[in-house]
Design a protein around this motif. Structure first.
Motif, PDB file in Angstrom:
ATOM      1  N   VAL A  23       0.838  -1.195   0.000  1.00 37.43           N
ATOM      2  CA  VAL A  23       0.000   0.000   0.000  1.00 37.43           C
ATOM      3  C   VAL A  23       0.873   1.246   0.000  1.00 37.43           C
ATOM      4  N   ALA A  24       0.304   2.337  -0.485  1.00 35.77           N
ATOM      5  CA  ALA A  24       1.002   3.621  -0.452  1.00 35.77           C
ATOM      6  C   ALA A  24       1.101   4.099   0.992  1.00 35.77           C
ATOM      7  N   ILE A  25       2.136   4.861   1.277  1.00 33.67           N
ATOM      8  CA  ILE A  25       2.318   5.366   2.637  1.00 33.67           C
ATOM      9  C   ILE A  25       1.096   6.159   3.100  1.00 33.67           C
ATOM     10  N   THR A  26       0.417   6.821   2.185  1.00 36.94           N
ATOM     11  CA  THR A  26      -0.761   7.604   2.551  1.00 36.94           C
ATOM     12  C   THR A  26      -1.917   6.736   3.025  1.00 36.94           C
ATOM     13  N   ASP A  27      -1.882   5.445   2.697  1.00 38.09           N
ATOM     14  CA  ASP A  27      -2.943   4.521   3.108  1.00 38.09           C
ATOM     15  C   ASP A  27      -2.479   3.547   4.184  1.00 38.09           C
ATOM     16  N   ALA A  28      -1.317   3.802   4.763  1.00 36.81           N
ATOM     17  CA  ALA A  28      -0.706   2.801   5.645  1.00 36.81           C
ATOM     18  C   ALA A  28      -1.060   2.951   7.123  1.00 36.81           C
ATOM     19  N   ARG A  29      -1.557   4.098   7.541  1.00 37.53           N
ATOM     20  CA  ARG A  29      -1.804   4.308   8.964  1.00 37.53           C
ATOM     21  C   ARG A  29      -2.783   3.271   9.529  1.00 37.53           C
ATOM     22  N   SER A  30      -2.465   2.747  10.685  1.00 35.41           N
ATOM     23  CA  SER A  30      -3.243   1.747  11.436  1.00 35.41           C
ATOM     24  C   SER A  30      -3.078   0.324  10.896  1.00 35.41           C
ATOM     25  N   ARG A  31      -2.367   0.168   9.780  1.00 32.14           N
ATOM     26  CA  ARG A  31      -2.125  -1.180   9.271  1.00 32.14           C
ATOM     27  C   ARG A  31      -0.958  -1.814  10.034  1.00 32.14           C
ATOM     28  N   PHE A  32      -0.734  -3.126   9.789  1.00 30.28           N
ATOM     29  CA  PHE A  32       0.340  -3.834  10.471  1.00 30.28           C
ATOM     30  C   PHE A  32       1.441  -4.195   9.476  1.00 30.28           C
ATOM     31  N   VAL A 168       4.654   0.337   1.302  1.00 29.68           N
ATOM     32  CA  VAL A 168       5.068  -0.561   2.374  1.00 29.68           C
ATOM     33  C   VAL A 168       4.182  -1.808   2.359  1.00 29.68           C
ATOM     34  N   SER A 169       4.778  -2.949   2.696  1.00 33.69           N
ATOM     35  CA  SER A 169       4.042  -4.212   2.734  1.00 33.69           C
ATOM     36  C   SER A 169       3.342  -4.351   4.081  1.00 33.69           C
ATOM     37  N   VAL A 170       2.039  -4.611   4.042  1.00 34.58           N
ATOM     38  CA  VAL A 170       1.239  -4.739   5.260  1.00 34.58           C
ATOM     39  C   VAL A 170       0.367  -5.988   5.174  1.00 34.58           C
ATOM     40  N   GLY A 171      -0.140  -6.409   6.333  1.00 32.33           N
ATOM     41  CA  GLY A 171      -1.077  -7.526   6.360  1.00 32.33           C
ATOM     42  C   GLY A 171      -2.424  -7.101   5.807  1.00 32.33           C
ATOM     43  N   ARG A 172      -3.057  -8.011   5.074  1.00 30.45           N
ATOM     44  CA  ARG A 172      -4.377  -7.695   4.530  1.00 30.45           C
ATOM     45  C   ARG A 172      -5.402  -7.581   5.656  1.00 30.45           C
ATOM     46  N   ARG A 173      -6.301  -6.637   5.512  1.00 29.63           N
ATOM     47  CA  ARG A 173      -7.372  -6.473   6.507  1.00 29.63           C
ATOM     48  C   ARG A 173      -8.411  -7.578   6.323  1.00 29.63           C
ATOM     49  N   PRO A 174      -8.753  -8.311   7.385  1.00 30.16           N
ATOM     50  CA  PRO A 174      -9.761  -9.365   7.240  1.00 30.16           C
ATOM     51  C   PRO A 174     -11.152  -8.783   7.022  1.00 30.16           C
ATOM     52  N   ILE A 314      -8.693 -11.187  14.647  1.00 35.76           N
ATOM     53  CA  ILE A 314      -8.564 -10.130  13.642  1.00 35.76           C
ATOM     54  C   ILE A 314      -7.125  -9.630  13.563  1.00 35.76           C
ATOM     55  N   LEU A 315      -6.522  -9.404  14.717  1.00 38.62           N
ATOM     56  CA  LEU A 315      -5.143  -8.903  14.750  1.00 38.62           C
ATOM     57  C   LEU A 315      -4.161  -9.958  14.246  1.00 38.62           C
ATOM     58  N   ALA A 316      -4.378 -11.222  14.641  1.00 42.59           N
ATOM     59  CA  ALA A 316      -3.487 -12.295  14.190  1.00 42.59           C
ATOM     60  C   ALA A 316      -3.536 -12.446  12.678  1.00 42.59           C
ATOM     61  N   MET A 317      -4.714 -12.310  12.084  1.00 43.42           N
ATOM     62  CA  MET A 317      -4.838 -12.407  10.633  1.00 43.42           C
ATOM     63  C   MET A 317      -4.029 -11.336   9.920  1.00 43.42           C
ATOM     64  N   GLN A 318      -3.860 -10.177  10.567  1.00 42.38           N
ATOM     65  CA  GLN A 318      -3.091  -9.079   9.974  1.00 42.38           C
ATOM     66  C   GLN A 318      -1.594  -9.183  10.278  1.00 42.38           C
ATOM     67  N   GLY A 319      -1.209 -10.235  11.024  1.00 43.91           N
ATOM     68  CA  GLY A 319       0.207 -10.423  11.334  1.00 43.91           C
ATOM     69  C   GLY A 319       0.694  -9.621  12.510  1.00 43.91           C
ATOM     70  N   ALA A 320      -0.231  -9.138  13.357  1.00 51.86           N
ATOM     71  CA  ALA A 320       0.159  -8.320  14.510  1.00 51.86           C
ATOM     72  C   ALA A 320       0.982  -9.140  15.498  1.00 51.86           C
ATOM     73  N   THR A 321       2.006  -8.520  16.046  1.00 49.66           N
ATOM     74  CA  THR A 321       2.839  -9.171  17.055  1.00 49.66           C
ATOM     75  C   THR A 321       2.080  -9.306  18.365  1.00 49.66           C
ATOM     76  N   GLN A 322       1.361  -8.256  18.760  1.00 48.25           N
ATOM     77  CA  GLN A 322       0.608  -8.248  20.008  1.00 48.25           C
ATOM     78  C   GLN A 322      -0.875  -8.346  19.687  1.00 48.25           C
ATOM     79  N   THR A 323      -1.511  -9.450  20.084  1.00 43.64           N
ATOM     80  CA  THR A 323      -2.917  -9.649  19.748  1.00 43.64           C
ATOM     81  C   THR A 323      -3.851  -9.533  20.949  1.00 43.64           C
ATOM     82  N   GLU A 324      -3.323  -9.614  22.147  1.00 46.59           N
ATOM     83  CA  GLU A 324      -4.171  -9.523  23.332  1.00 46.59           C
ATOM     84  C   GLU A 324      -4.220  -8.090  23.842  1.00 46.59           C
ATOM     85  N   LEU A 325      -5.312  -7.752  24.515  1.00 46.86           N
ATOM     86  CA  LEU A 325      -5.428  -6.430  25.107  1.00 46.86           C
ATOM     87  C   LEU A 325      -4.365  -6.255  26.191  1.00 46.86           C
TER      88      LEU A 325
END
Length: 402
Positions: A23-32, A168-174, A314-325
């Motif tokens: 994705v473009a950097i302009t669309d990257a905020r909040s992605r993983f 930048v390469s990011v995880g796809r949003r489920p 949801i977070l695990a599907m996006q490749g997030a390192t931290q998935t628990e609250l």
């Protein structure tokens, strides 16, 4: 009935990371991030002045006051790229490159310009290295700045831009479908009749899902019809990675979700959790790989179980390192009661007292259907199973709500 920790582990074991996308950097905020971010340059890329003043040789002003000849000026984006000699000074601005030959910067407040701004009097000595940030002192070329699995925040955006990551390469949003069940439900634009209530779960679940990064789709109400529920789940699973239902998971004649899932050939991993509120929570996987979370119908139970289980998926599907609250420790401002055989997750408000201690004020609420009181909650107080009472003033584990 399984412990909460086991349920969280099972969800993690059966959740797969989705493919990545660019994705473009302009669309990257909040992605993983799906890639490490590596510095392509030293930072700072040159010796940088920390303040406005004069670049000079410290030895020239050891016996200050001393007069130096001004030979040039270095500003941000427009440096003075010559060799500074003994007896000379360069007027310099904050963030500007320090010229070769200079080993310190004296702040402008401790100087006085003379004779038509061609000379400067340095009023006090300065130590070598003063007010200079050396090249590469923050990060060196080739170093990993951010790692895959980290979420891209506003601060992260500055890092991406500084090191040339226009894409930048990011995880796809489920994709996630939300489906509320129950003949008592009417849509939000209808006035409830006798024995009816407006559907609220579809909206809270979709909102929580979007906060976690999912693309949420709210489905029409399903009522208490197993065949209709079965069809809606099957159709939703064809175009979504996760299906979340609410209601229809209690034991007995009002249990519609589990029969529908079984008829669809789903693999059920758990259907009861030692949790208050939220015991009748279902987690399953359909043949095409879509995950299904069957949550209780009461709004507070929905919030608790979604944030403990579905959010992690949801977070695990996006490749997030931290998935628990995030978990913290706080001091109770009021006593709380636990439950036999079940962990309790009770709504509370967090604050910091005058001594800087994190405090948790348990909220007065009327049970798992009291969503009005739950609105004020900023965290959940965790009460271990088989705990009768935890007195006020006791340190407890708390989980911040998103």
């Amino acid at each position: 009935m399984i412990p909460v920790s086991d349920a969280i582990r099972i969800v993690a074991e059966h959740t797969s990371t989705l493919p990545t996308e660019l994705v473009a950097i302009t669309d990257a905020r909040s992605r993983f991030l799906a890639q490490d971010i590596i510095a392509d340059t030293d930072l700072p890329p040159f010796d940088r002045s920390q303040m406005d003043g004069y670049a000079l040789r410290a030895n020239d002003v050891a016996n200050a006051p001393a007069r130096l000849h001004i030979v040039g000026e270095s500003a941000a984006g427009r440096g003075w790229h010559q060799e500074l000699k003994s007896g000379e000074a360069v007027r310099i601005m904050t963030g500007a490159p320090v010229p070769s030959g200079a080993d310190s910067v004296q702040q402008v407040e401790l100087t006085r310009e003379l004779q038509g701004r061609t000379q400067v009097e340095i009023l006090e000595p300065v130590l070598p290295g003063r007010s200079i940030v050396k090249r590469g002192s923050e990060i060196k070329v080739g170093e990993i700045v951010l790692r895959a699995g980290e979420q891209i925040t506003a601060a992260t955006m500055a890092v991406l831009a500084s090191f040339g990551y226009a894409q930048v390469s990011v995880g796809r949003r489920p994709r996630l479908a939300v489906l509320a069940t129950g003949t008592e439900l009417v849509t939000v634009d209808h006035k409830p009749g006798r024995d009816q209530i407006r559907d609220s779960n579809n909206f809270s679940i979709a909102a929580y899902a979007e906060i976690a990064g999912a693309i949420a789709e709210r489905l029409p109400l399903a009522g208490d019809d197993t065949s209709l529920l079965k069809r809606q789940i099957a159709e939703a699973a064809e175009r979504n990675d996760i299906v979340v239902t609410s209601g229809g998971v209690s034991v007995g004649v009002y249990d519609f979700t589990k029969p529908a899932l079984k008829e669809l050939g789903a693999e059920l991993f758990f259907e009861r959790v030692a949790l208050r509120p939220g015991k009748p929570t279902v987690f399953a996987k359909l043949a095409n790989g879509a995950l299904v979370f069957g949550l209780p119908g009461n709004p507070v139970s929905v919030s608790v179980t979604f944030n403990l289980f579905a959010r992690a998926a949801i977070l695990a599907m996006q490749g997030a390192t931290q998935t628990e609250l995030p978990k913290e420790t706080a001091v109770l401002e009021k006593s709380v009661k636990g439950a036999r055989e079940r962990e309790s997750y009770l709504p509370a408000q967090l604050s910091t007292n005058e001594e800087g201690r994190l405090m948790a004020l348990p909220l007065k609420w009327g049970g798992s259907s009291d969503f009005v009181a739950f609105v004020k909650a900023t965290a959940l107080v965790v009460v271990p199973a088989n705990t009768k009472t935890i007195e006020h003033g006791t340190a407890v584990e708390v989980i911040r709500l998103p």
